[in-house]
Scaffold this active site. Sequence first.
Site, short mmCIF file in Angstrom:
data_model
loop_
_atom_site.label_atom_id
_atom_site.label_comp_id
_atom_site.label_asym_id
_atom_site.label_seq_id
_atom_site.Cartn_x
_atom_site.Cartn_y
_atom_site.Cartn_z
N ASP A 51 -5.40 -10.57 -8.23
CA ASP A 51 -5.14 -9.04 -9.38
C ASP A 51 -4.02 -8.57 -9.93
O ASP A 51 -4.01 -8.88 -11.05
CB ASP A 51 -6.33 -8.23 -8.65
CG ASP A 51 -6.00 -7.00 -7.31
OD1 ASP A 51 -5.36 -7.59 -7.30
OD2 ASP A 51 -6.65 -6.29 -7.44
N GLU A 101 0.48 -1.07 -0.30
CA GLU A 101 -0.40 -0.14 0.14
C GLU A 101 1.71 1.20 -0.38
O GLU A 101 0.30 2.83 -0.68
CB GLU A 101 -0.87 -0.06 1.64
CG GLU A 101 -1.96 -0.90 1.28
CD GLU A 101 -3.08 -1.31 -0.07
OE1 GLU A 101 -3.27 -0.45 -0.46
OE2 GLU A 101 -4.18 -1.95 -0.25
N THR A 123 -0.62 0.98 -10.38
CA THR A 123 -1.88 0.28 -10.10
C THR A 123 -2.77 0.82 -8.88
O THR A 123 -3.79 1.09 -8.56
CB THR A 123 -1.45 -1.28 -9.42
OG1 THR A 123 -2.61 -1.80 -9.50
CG2 THR A 123 -1.60 -1.39 -8.34
N ARG A 135 0.82 3.76 -3.16
CA ARG A 135 0.25 5.45 -3.46
C ARG A 135 1.30 5.86 -2.71
O ARG A 135 0.99 7.41 -3.68
CB ARG A 135 -0.87 4.50 -1.16
CG ARG A 135 -1.75 3.65 -1.73
CD ARG A 135 -2.94 3.61 -1.33
NE ARG A 135 -3.89 2.40 -0.73
CZ ARG A 135 -4.79 2.22 -0.54
NH1 ARG A 135 -5.70 3.35 0.01
NH2 ARG A 135 -5.47 1.67 -0.58
N GLU A 179 -11.52 0.39 -10.74
CA GLU A 179 -11.53 -0.88 -11.63
C GLU A 179 -12.71 -0.74 -13.17
O GLU A 179 -11.52 -0.17 -13.93
CB GLU A 179 -11.23 -2.00 -10.92
CG GLU A 179 -10.40 -2.54 -10.01
CD GLU A 179 -10.67 -2.07 -8.52
OE1 GLU A 179 -11.81 -1.54 -8.31
OE2 GLU A 179 -9.52 -1.36 -8.00
C1 DMJ Z 1 -5.63 0.55 -5.04
O1 DMJ Z 1 -5.24 0.83 -3.96
C2 DMJ Z 1 -4.89 0.01 -6.18
O2 DMJ Z 1 -5.92 -0.28 -7.12
C3 DMJ Z 1 -4.99 -1.77 -6.00
O3 DMJ Z 1 -4.43 -2.40 -7.15
C4 DMJ Z 1 -6.05 -2.54 -5.37
N1 DMJ Z 1 -7.38 -1.72 -4.43
C5 DMJ Z 1 -7.17 -0.15 -4.53
C6 DMJ Z 1 -8.37 0.10 -5.40
O4 DMJ Z 1 -9.56 -0.44 -5.56
#
Ligand code: DMJ
Length: 564
Positions: A304, A160, A555, A164, A468
Amino acid sequence: MLTHTSRIPSSSDGVSKNIGTEENGSFFTDGKGRFRKFWRKAPRLPPRLSPDEIAARNASIHISDKIDSNSEWKARQQKVKEAFIHAWSGYRNYSMGYDELMPISRRGIDGLGGLGATIVDALDTAMIMELDQVVQEAGTWIEKHLPERIQEKGQVNLFETTIRVVGGLLSAYHLSGGEHGGNASTKGPKPAVYLDNARNLADRLLLAFTSSPSAIPFSDVVLRDPSAHAAPNGLSSTAEASTLQLEFNYLSSLVGDPKYSLESMKVLEHMKTLPKVNGLVPIYMNPHTGDFSGENIRLGSRGDSYYEYLIKVWLQNKNLTYLQDMYKESIKGVKELLVRKSVPNGLVFVGELPSGRHGAFSPKMDHLVCFLPGTLALGATKGITKEKAMKENLLTFEDLENLKLAEDLAKTCYEIYAVTSTGLAPEIVYFNEEGHNGGSYGGGNKKSKYVDDILIKLADHHNLLRPEAVESMFILFRITEDPKYREWGWDIFQAFEKHSKVESGGYTSLDDVTVIPPPARDKMETFFLGETLKYLYLLFGEKNALPLDKYVFNTEAHPFPILR
Ligand code: DMJ
């Protein structure tokens, strides 16, 4: 007042090409663990034009329908910008410095370790939207407070924090002109502030790799010690361990130190050697042994972005061909083992194998799986339009098949919004494989053709403002140029406006999307500003802003220039 004077890189302005100088070469390892270095030359920049100047240049004397519809999308894009301002104002007024806003109780909460995550996650969206005042506020906070937080805070999650915070800082560095050695286009501190913080934080996060006995990093880091350790169950999520490489590679290239790239790429190099099920992998790994743990296979939570980064890290550095091979094999596996159609109306979906290849198939699909349509489209054309790829004869049969699957899945992702009373998707849906829905699992919108196809369990009725679906709509719009993706994104945006907006500031997660009014959950996730609103803004905007063949989005939707 919120002003805007800056602009974002487009395919025509050369900023995206100016990705480095001889002082900051990029570092990668190839599939055999060898260290490689790519020096890049600073290209010449063409003169910069403002969006208005470009529009004026291209304007024809006659006002056509096209211009009318463009102005309609411009107006809708403006609405997204206003939504971002509303979200930011709520955060700033009630929770500045906390990780997240609780918009109903109007206070902040540190759910991500206390690094002011919303500020960093939102910053590049503000830059892209040319909101100088937000950039100023966020940038000033980062300059004043982030160094101390990085030194003094306790436990953070490696994944995370990387996607982020490190990701947000690196894209802010790029978008504020860091690679040109100055504060080229935006307000806020010198770009070096963003890079210095990213590096300082990454130096601590690196301990998750270096203190693990295997190539798989521990999941948690204690910043103030600094030290790293495994999660309480002793395991790391597969997606978490394999979703760090875009960020660490880009950091290595910017600072001219290969250690970040080397450590993070060991994970993928190791994963290459592990046994898989038709390219598919279990969702847990044991950092003590380096092996997969259990047999649960899914493209939803914990699985994912493993699949997403296989292709994105290859797009970032096309020398890493083993990653493209792993990606192709995994998508074949998805098609062979996980893709099915619902009854009675044939929605294409991706299910799960909770007990591995020999266990029962589950028709469960997390909203998180809606990243896949975008990733499939990106993997097929490598970011250019389908039209261009076809003209240049670049698409294989497999690419076309994957693009078709991407379009089918994007429709499914849209329908899981449209099937509910609020027009917002639940966190998880099940697809009907047998016949009747049974009534009690409906989403509440009786007008939807798919009420019998889509089943929603009581425990899954919530919506966390996730990105998403709109992420895939953005990518598919860029690649296919089909306007339906914009229309779908607009429907979703309007549903957020109607049901998630909190009058006093911010947007809230919801407990139940199947009833009106939906009960609120009192949390605004950082990715609503970092991803959801950014993708909607880009979906409605100029088609050549942050072009997908020149930028790779991590992501968490932070764009990094593709290194050449
Ligand atoms: C985000 O922090 C990122 O996209 C991660 O890959 C998956 N979860 C969240 C958003 O849903």
